[in-house]
Design a protein around this motif. Structure first.
Motif, short mmCIF file in Angstrom:
data_model
loop_
_atom_site.label_atom_id
_atom_site.label_comp_id
_atom_site.label_asym_id
_atom_site.label_seq_id
_atom_site.Cartn_x
_atom_site.Cartn_y
_atom_site.Cartn_z
N MET A 94 2.96 -3.91 13.36
CA MET A 94 2.00 -4.99 13.60
C MET A 94 2.08 -5.49 15.04
O MET A 94 1.06 -5.83 15.65
CB MET A 94 2.25 -6.15 12.63
CG MET A 94 1.82 -5.86 11.20
SD MET A 94 1.87 -7.32 10.11
CE MET A 94 3.65 -7.56 9.98
N GLN A 95 3.28 -5.53 15.61
CA GLN A 95 3.42 -6.02 16.98
C GLN A 95 3.02 -4.98 18.02
O GLN A 95 2.28 -5.29 18.97
CB GLN A 95 4.87 -6.46 17.23
CG GLN A 95 5.10 -7.02 18.63
CD GLN A 95 6.56 -7.28 18.91
OE1 GLN A 95 7.35 -6.35 19.05
NE2 GLN A 95 6.94 -8.55 19.00
N ASP A 96 3.48 -3.75 17.87
CA ASP A 96 3.28 -2.73 18.91
C ASP A 96 1.95 -2.01 18.79
O ASP A 96 1.41 -1.53 19.80
CB ASP A 96 4.41 -1.70 18.85
CG ASP A 96 5.76 -2.31 19.21
OD1 ASP A 96 5.78 -3.47 19.66
OD2 ASP A 96 6.79 -1.62 19.01
N TRP A 101 -2.44 -6.91 9.03
CA TRP A 101 -1.30 -7.22 8.16
C TRP A 101 -1.44 -6.60 6.77
O TRP A 101 -0.45 -6.17 6.19
CB TRP A 101 -1.12 -8.73 8.06
CG TRP A 101 -2.26 -9.47 7.39
CD1 TRP A 101 -3.32 -10.04 8.01
CD2 TRP A 101 -2.41 -9.72 6.00
NE1 TRP A 101 -4.16 -10.62 7.09
CE2 TRP A 101 -3.62 -10.45 5.85
CE3 TRP A 101 -1.67 -9.41 4.87
CZ2 TRP A 101 -4.08 -10.86 4.59
CZ3 TRP A 101 -2.13 -9.81 3.62
CH2 TRP A 101 -3.33 -10.53 3.50
N PHE A 102 -2.67 -6.54 6.24
CA PHE A 102 -2.84 -5.97 4.90
C PHE A 102 -2.56 -4.47 4.91
O PHE A 102 -2.05 -3.91 3.94
CB PHE A 102 -4.23 -6.25 4.36
CG PHE A 102 -5.36 -5.84 5.26
CD1 PHE A 102 -5.89 -4.56 5.20
CD2 PHE A 102 -5.91 -6.74 6.16
CE1 PHE A 102 -6.93 -4.17 6.02
CE2 PHE A 102 -6.96 -6.36 6.99
CZ PHE A 102 -7.47 -5.08 6.93
N LEU A 103 -2.89 -3.79 6.02
CA LEU A 103 -2.59 -2.37 6.14
C LEU A 103 -1.09 -2.17 6.36
O LEU A 103 -0.50 -1.20 5.86
CB LEU A 103 -3.37 -1.76 7.30
CG LEU A 103 -3.22 -0.25 7.53
CD1 LEU A 103 -3.60 0.52 6.27
CD2 LEU A 103 -4.06 0.20 8.71
N ILE A 107 1.66 0.21 4.46
CA ILE A 107 2.60 1.08 5.17
C ILE A 107 4.03 0.81 4.70
O ILE A 107 4.81 1.74 4.47
CB ILE A 107 2.48 0.85 6.69
CG1 ILE A 107 1.12 1.35 7.19
CG2 ILE A 107 3.62 1.56 7.43
CD1 ILE A 107 0.86 1.07 8.66
N GLY A 108 4.36 -0.46 4.53
CA GLY A 108 5.70 -0.81 4.05
C GLY A 108 5.98 -0.24 2.67
O GLY A 108 7.07 0.30 2.41
N LEU A 109 5.00 -0.34 1.77
CA LEU A 109 5.18 0.23 0.43
C LEU A 109 5.30 1.75 0.50
O LEU A 109 6.07 2.36 -0.26
CB LEU A 109 4.01 -0.17 -0.47
CG LEU A 109 3.89 -1.68 -0.79
CD1 LEU A 109 2.63 -1.95 -1.60
CD2 LEU A 109 5.13 -2.15 -1.55
N ALA A 110 4.52 2.37 1.40
CA ALA A 110 4.61 3.83 1.56
C ALA A 110 5.99 4.25 2.07
O ALA A 110 6.55 5.26 1.61
CB ALA A 110 3.52 4.31 2.52
N GLY A 159 -1.20 -14.15 9.28
CA GLY A 159 -1.78 -13.64 8.05
C GLY A 159 -0.76 -12.98 7.15
O GLY A 159 -0.81 -13.11 5.92
N PHE A 160 0.19 -12.27 7.74
CA PHE A 160 1.22 -11.58 6.96
C PHE A 160 2.13 -12.57 6.25
O PHE A 160 2.66 -12.28 5.18
CB PHE A 160 2.03 -10.68 7.89
CG PHE A 160 3.10 -9.89 7.20
CD1 PHE A 160 2.78 -8.74 6.50
CD2 PHE A 160 4.43 -10.30 7.24
CE1 PHE A 160 3.77 -7.99 5.87
CE2 PHE A 160 5.41 -9.56 6.61
CZ PHE A 160 5.09 -8.41 5.92
#
Length: 432
Positions: A94-96, A101-103, A107-110, A159-160
């Motif tokens: 998200m930072q770089d 945030w929803f995507l 990604i985190g779940l993946a 948002g996250f």
């Protein structure tokens, strides 16, 4: 049968559930009331209840996955490191890379799925014990967290933060309470009443004895009173707060996983594998698949827990996740799971987690230092399980024994005596 036992049977239902089955719930209530007195009413204060759910929801989510791992006869020491690793990965993308945030959550779940695939492969298909695999992963992903984040703190966007620090929004007319929280409480109350009504209907259809209406009224009234009180506390907190979004996520997961473990073939297979893996395999259970999915599921829930923690903290750091696996394991064992596998419930693990959470929260409210809190928590865990095991051996009231009663066979399959009979019953793979 004495009048007391008849009343217990009527109130708490049939041969597989009785008053003793709710021993841990009574213990939780006693601890809450004790700290309510010792903290001059702060424990059940609206702000503290909201904070309690927000602070410990990620541990309870870990306990759900850990319950299934332990029931299957394994242990997972890597959940804290996996949570921290996923947290830093999500924060960095998200930072770089300005990923929405929803995507980033997807990604985190993946990433959790990939890690679970890695661990499940070694456990299920290579045959390395889960203890060793997850111990290696604990070091691997702890180092990965510090390498990716350069041992630094990475903030996350506003948002996250909703999934960890957000609350049900204000909608509708001004009632002095959060209307969505009131609606949530109403739905839970209706669900309690419908569940009791359906249970009575089922017993009628089976031509079984139906408890008197006043018994059903007590079964509905007691939890409804608790839910109403909690609803008013959560809905009537300071402006801008209500029931936490993380609590909603936890509640949904509890319902889903309780259904899976109790009402699906896959859930019964997990208990069968933990009860007797060889017998389960001979019965047609796909042992490797069960072990693989259990380890993968744990990693996915660890990823979710890590993101919720990072969202609540507003940043991911190198110290995230330390000791989380111990809290999750303690919650599962206090909630009635057997060390050898094959026994345990989702609801029991949640209650066990709440016991530890309330204990930790109450001691903090009393101003007890973190060093003494850890000492007390460790002693409480050891003494609670030791006392329960002793009482079980003496034939007295046993919290673990009563919580695991639904999983025991009513009649043995063959002649057994003494310790052999106890072991045979304790290893039954049948889900309640």
């Amino acid at each position: 049968m004495s009048r007391v036992k008849e009343l217990q049977k009527s109130l708490f239902g049939g041969t597989t559930s009785n008053a003793r089955q709710f021993g841990m719930i009574f213990t939780l209530v006693a601890i809450v009331l004790l700290f309510q007195v010792l903290t001059d009413g702060l424990t059940l204060n609206s702000g503290n209840l909201i904070s309690l759910v927000s602070q410990y929801s990620y541990i309870l989510i870990l306990a759900i996955g850990m319950l299934m791992v332990i029931v299957a006869g394994h242990i997972d020491l890597s959940v804290g490191s996996i949570a921290a690793f996923v947290g830093i990965v999500v924060a960095k993308v998200m930072q770089d890379y300005s990923v929405p945030w929803f995507l980033a959550i997807l990604i985190g779940l993946a990433v959790g799925v990939l890690i679970g695939t890695w661990q499940g492969f070694w456990v299920a298909y290579v045959g390395v014990p889960a203890f060793i695999v997850t111990l290696a992963s604990m070091m691997l992903f702890r180092g990965g967290n510090q390498y990716i984040g350069n041992a630094d703190t990475i903030p996350v966007p506003e948002g996250f933060r909703v999934i960890g620090a957000g609350f049900l929004p204000e909608v509708g007319p001004d009632t002095g309470y959060n209307n969505l929280t009131l609606l949530l409480g109403l739905v839970v109350c209706v669900a309690i009443a419908v569940r009791e009504w359906r249970a009575r209907q089922t017993r009628r259809e089976m031509a079984a004895d139906v408890a008197p209406m006043w018994i059903s009224a007590i079964r509905v009234a007691v939890p409804v009173v608790v839910v109403v009180f909690a609803t008013l506390q959560f809905a009537g907190g300071r402006i801008g707060t209500s029931f936490p979004i993380s609590g909603i996520i936890l509640g949904v997961l509890v319902v889903i996983y309780a259904f899976i473990t109790r009402n699906t073939a896959g859930g019964r297979h997990i208990y069968a594998v933990g009860g007797n893996a060889r017998a389960a395999e001979l019965s047609g259970v796909k042992l490797r698949r069960v072990n693989f999915l259990v380890m993968m599921n744990m990693s996915v829930l660890a990823a979710l827990a890590g993101m919720i923690f990072v969202a609540r903290s507003a940043a991911s750091g190198p110290q995230d996740g330390i000791g989380w696996e111990l809290d999750a394991i303690a919650a599962v064992f206090i909630g009635g799971a057997a060390v050898s596998g094959g026994l345990g419930t989702i609801s029991g693990s949640i209650v066990g987690g709440l016991v530890m959470a309330v204990l930790n929260n109450g001691l903090q409210l009393m101003g007890v230092g973190s060093d003494r809190v850890q000492i007390i928590k460790g002693l409480v865990l050891l003494l609670a399980v030791a006392l329960d095991v002793y009482n079980k051996k003496q034939g007295r009231f046993s919290v673990l024994g009563s919580l695991t009663r639904p999983f025991r066979r009513e009649t043995p399959t063959g002649p057994a005596s003494g310790a052999e009979a106890d072991q045979e019953h304790g290893k039954s793979p049948v889900a309640g």
